[in-house]
Design a protein around this motif. Sequence first.
Motif, PDB file in Angstrom:
ATOM      1  N   UNK A  57       0.839  -1.198   0.000  1.00  0.00           N
ATOM      2  CA  UNK A  57       0.000   0.000   0.000  1.00  0.00           C
ATOM      3  C   UNK A  57       0.874   1.248   0.000  1.00  0.00           C
ATOM      4  N   UNK A  58       0.512   2.268  -0.811  1.00  0.00           N
ATOM      5  CA  UNK A  58       1.295   3.508  -0.806  1.00  0.00           C
ATOM      6  C   UNK A  58       1.297   4.196   0.554  1.00  0.00           C
ATOM      7  N   UNK A  88       1.156 -14.131   3.407  1.00  0.00           N
ATOM      8  CA  UNK A  88      -0.024 -14.915   3.034  1.00  0.00           C
ATOM      9  C   UNK A  88      -1.305 -14.111   3.142  1.00  0.00           C
ATOM     10  N   UNK A  89      -1.431 -13.205   4.103  1.00  0.00           N
ATOM     11  CA  UNK A  89      -2.681 -12.454   4.222  1.00  0.00           C
ATOM     12  C   UNK A  89      -2.933 -11.528   3.047  1.00  0.00           C
ATOM     13  N   UNK A  90      -1.883 -11.332   2.222  1.00  0.00           N
ATOM     14  CA  UNK A  90      -2.046 -10.509   1.012  1.00  0.00           C
ATOM     15  C   UNK A  90      -1.881 -11.369  -0.238  1.00  0.00           C
ATOM     16  N   UNK A  91      -2.281 -12.651  -0.146  1.00  0.00           N
ATOM     17  CA  UNK A  91      -2.325 -13.574  -1.276  1.00  0.00           C
ATOM     18  C   UNK A  91      -0.950 -13.896  -1.837  1.00  0.00           C
TER      19      UNK A  91
END
Length: 855
Positions: free
Chosen positions: A377-378, A429-432
Motif C-alpha cells: 500500500x502507498x 499470506x494475508x495478502x495472497x
Amino acid sequence: MRSSDLACRQSWRRRHLFQHPRWNGVDFLEVSDEQRYLCVHFFGSIPEGIGVANVRIEGGRRIRDLRVLRVEIDRSGDPDQDDCLRITLDRIGDYSTYRLCFVERVTAQEGAAYRPFPGLDPRYACLDFRFRLDCAADQDCRVQPDCPPAFAPAPEIDYLAKDYASLRQMMLDRMALTMPGWQERHVPDLGVTLVELLAYTADYLSYYQDAVATEAYLDTARQRISVRRHVRLIDYRMHEGCNARAFVTLDTDSDIGPLLLVDCYFITGFAALEAEQGRVLPHELLAKYPPQAYDVFEPVAAGGAEGIRARAAHSTMHFYTWGDTECCLSRGATRASLIDGPQWSDDEAAPDAGRVLDLHAGDVLIFEEVKGATTGAPADADPARRHAVLLTSVTPALDQLFRQPVLEIEWAAGDALPFSLCLSARLPAQYDCARIADITVARGNVVLVDHGRRAPPDPLGPVLVRTELGECACEGSVIETSSVPQPFRPRLKHRALTYRVPFQPSASAQAMLAQDPRQALPDLALAQRQAGAADAGWQARYDLLASGVGERHFVVEMDDERNAHLRFGDGELGRQPAAGAVFDTRYRVGGGAAGNVGRDAITYMVYRPGLIDGAALMVRNPLPAQGGVEPEPLAEVKLFAPGAFRKQRLRAVTAADYAELAQQNASIQRAAADLSWTGSWYEARVAVDPLGVETLVQPLREEIEAALQPYRRIGHDLAVVQARYVPISLTLHICVLAHYTRGEVRARLQQVLGNRQLPNGERGLFHPDRLSFGDGLHLSRIVAAAAGVEGVERVKVLRLQRLDVPDDPLAATPQLDPAIAEGTLALGPTEIAQLDNDPDFPENGALTLILGGGR
C-alpha cells in the motif's frame, strides 16, 4: 640698532633688496675652515668705505669681545660668483650664536647704541651666525621661525557632571560667576531655555563618549558590529547565519522548458492556496496574500545551469532487476539500472530509438520508497527511506534476453546508500502472496533551491562629494582644488539580509546541501550606475584585508536589529566608490532556521511571466530542507573567540603536528608521524592510513605532501609513506551448540571476523577502517566478537601472533603466544594490524577456525 624679535615665515623684504639701486643689505656669510675669517655676501655690490671701525661682533657665551683685525674685499675673479667682504678676527668663537653688524661708527661715548652703515637696510644690516655647528650632518640646522598661538587658559571642568541635571546645574553656576546680573531661573526664560538645550546636547555627547569607550573592548562591547570587528582581529569569523537548501522535484505529464531561473521560484503551501487551480501560480496572484504566510525558495544555478528543464519521462523512473524478483539495493550501493523505454519486438532493427531517458553525469536523482514492502500500500511507504544521489556515470545498455533498453547509472561514493532500498518483494499470506514491484522509484527533474525572498528595488547613493583645498601659491591663488568622494556607508532598506554559501561544484548530492555558516556571504549584488550607464558589479567579501586597490569589493555588517550596513574600500584596501555614483541592488531577505521546512512542504512553483501552458506540473520536496542556521549569538562569540586561534594549527614542529595536519584530509582515516635523524637533518615521515582501502595511491600521496609543505618547519625533510601493515595469524577453537551446523557457524564467524562490510551495515572486526595506528589486538574483543555469533557455545584462542616474526626454530616445544598470556598483541605507533584471510594472499594475514560439536 637692536635686533628685532620679529619672526616671519616669508621674507618678502629680501626680494625687494636684491639689486635695489639705493638700498643694500647682508645676504649671508661663510666661515672659513680655520674659523678666523668671515666672508660676507651682500644683496648688491659691496659697500664702499667699510673698515675695521664699522664692523661690530656681539655675543658668545664662553668666548666674548672678539676684535676685528682686518677688513678687505675678496675678489672671486668669476663673473658667475659674487665678491665677498673678508673679515679677519683675532680668535675663533665658541658654539653659541654671534651677531655681526655693520655700523656707521662705534665710539666709547655711544656705548651700545649704533646706527646702520649708510646705504644698508636697517633690518639686514646685521646677521646672526655660528663658528661651529652642533647639529648632525643629516639635519637642517636652520632655525624655523615660530609664531605660537595665543595661550588661552582652560576652563575648570567638573568631570563628575555626566547627566542632564548635573550638566544643567554646572552651566547655571558658571553663568552666575560670569554674569552675576542675570538671576532669572524661570523655565520660559530664553536664557534658561538655551542652558537646557546645551545641557541636553552635552548629555547626549556624554552618553556617546561612554558608548564609544564601552564598544572599544570585546568584553564590554554590546553592539554586533563592534564584536564582529574585535574578533576579526584575532582571526575569528563570526557568522550571520545561513539559509537552508533543498531538492525540489517536478512531476509533469509533458516536457517543459527551459525556464529561466530568474523567472521561477518555489513556495511552501498554506490553506488559502488550496482554492487556486494547479501548482503553478503567476507572480501577481501572491500579491493578495501576506508574505508571512509562506516561505520562498529560489533556484540555485547548479553546474552552470541557467534554466529549468523538466521531462515527463524523468518524473518517475523504475529500477530494472534483470528479470529477478524480491530484489533490493543494499546499503552502500553506488550503482543501479533503470528501465529506459518499452521492450522491443524481435523484428525491430533499432531498439535504441525507443529510449526515453536523457540523464547525464551531474544530474541529481532522488530514490523514494512509494509502497510498503509488507503490504504494497502507498500509505505504508516509509517517508524516511528517501535518498538523493549525484550521477557520475550514465551508460546505455540492452538486455538482449528480455529485449529491454536499460540505463546503467552510477553515483558518487559520498552518496552511497545509507540504508537498503527494497525494489520488489513477495507479500505475506494475508495478502495472497502476491509479488509486487516498483516499491522504490527514482525521481528526476530535480532542482536545487535555497531559502530567501527577493526584496523590492532599493537603490543606494549618490556618493557625496567633499571639496579639498590645496596649498597656497601666490597671493590670492590656490595650487589645486579637488573634489573627493566622502566615505560611503549606506544601509539597506529591508532587514534580515539572506546569507548563503556561494555554490561550488560538489562531488555528491549530500555535499550540495551542506553549508558552512562561517563561509556564508550576503546574497547581495551591486551594480554601479554613473552618468546613466551601467558599470561593472561589486562583490561581497567577509572583509577587505585581502582586497587590492582597484578591486570592487564591499563588506556587509549586520547590526542588532538585522539591518545591513555596507562598507566600501578606502582606495588602499578595496576600491573607493566614485563621487556621485549610484548603486542598483538585488538582494534577498530571510533565512536561518526558518528555512528548514519538512519534506513535502514546498508544493508550489511561481512563474513570474505568468502561467505555463500544456503541462500538469506537480511540485514537491521529497527530502526536508537543511542547513538553515541562525546568526551566532554574541555571548557565544565572546566565549569562543579568544581561544579559537589555538584550535587551528598553523605550523608543524613536532611529529604530532604533522600527523594532525595530515588527518585534515577527508580521504584518510588516520595518520601517524615520527622525526628521524638522517645524519644531517631531521626527516618527518608521515604514515597514512587511507579510508576504506589499504593502498596509498600516488595522487593521494602528492595531495597530502602539497598540503603539508606550507606548514613544514625549515630544516625538516618531508616524506609521506604508506602505513606499515602487520599481518596477523589468528587461530580459534570454537565449540558449536548441538543443534547448529558447523558450516553455518563457520560462515558467520568468517563474516564477523573478516575485513568486509556485513549485510546489516556493520563492519567486520578486521575491516581496514576499524583498525588504525598503534591499535593493539585485545584478546577480549576477539573472544567477544566470536562468542556473539549465533550457535557458538565457547571460544578459545590458540594462536595470536605476527606473521612477519618467524618462529624460533631452536625451540624444542611450542611456546604459548605472549599475546595470549598478556591478553594483548601490542603494535608500534606506525603499525596497523592486517587480517585479510585471503587464500590468494596468505601473507596478508590468516584466520584458522577449528570447530567442534554441532552437526
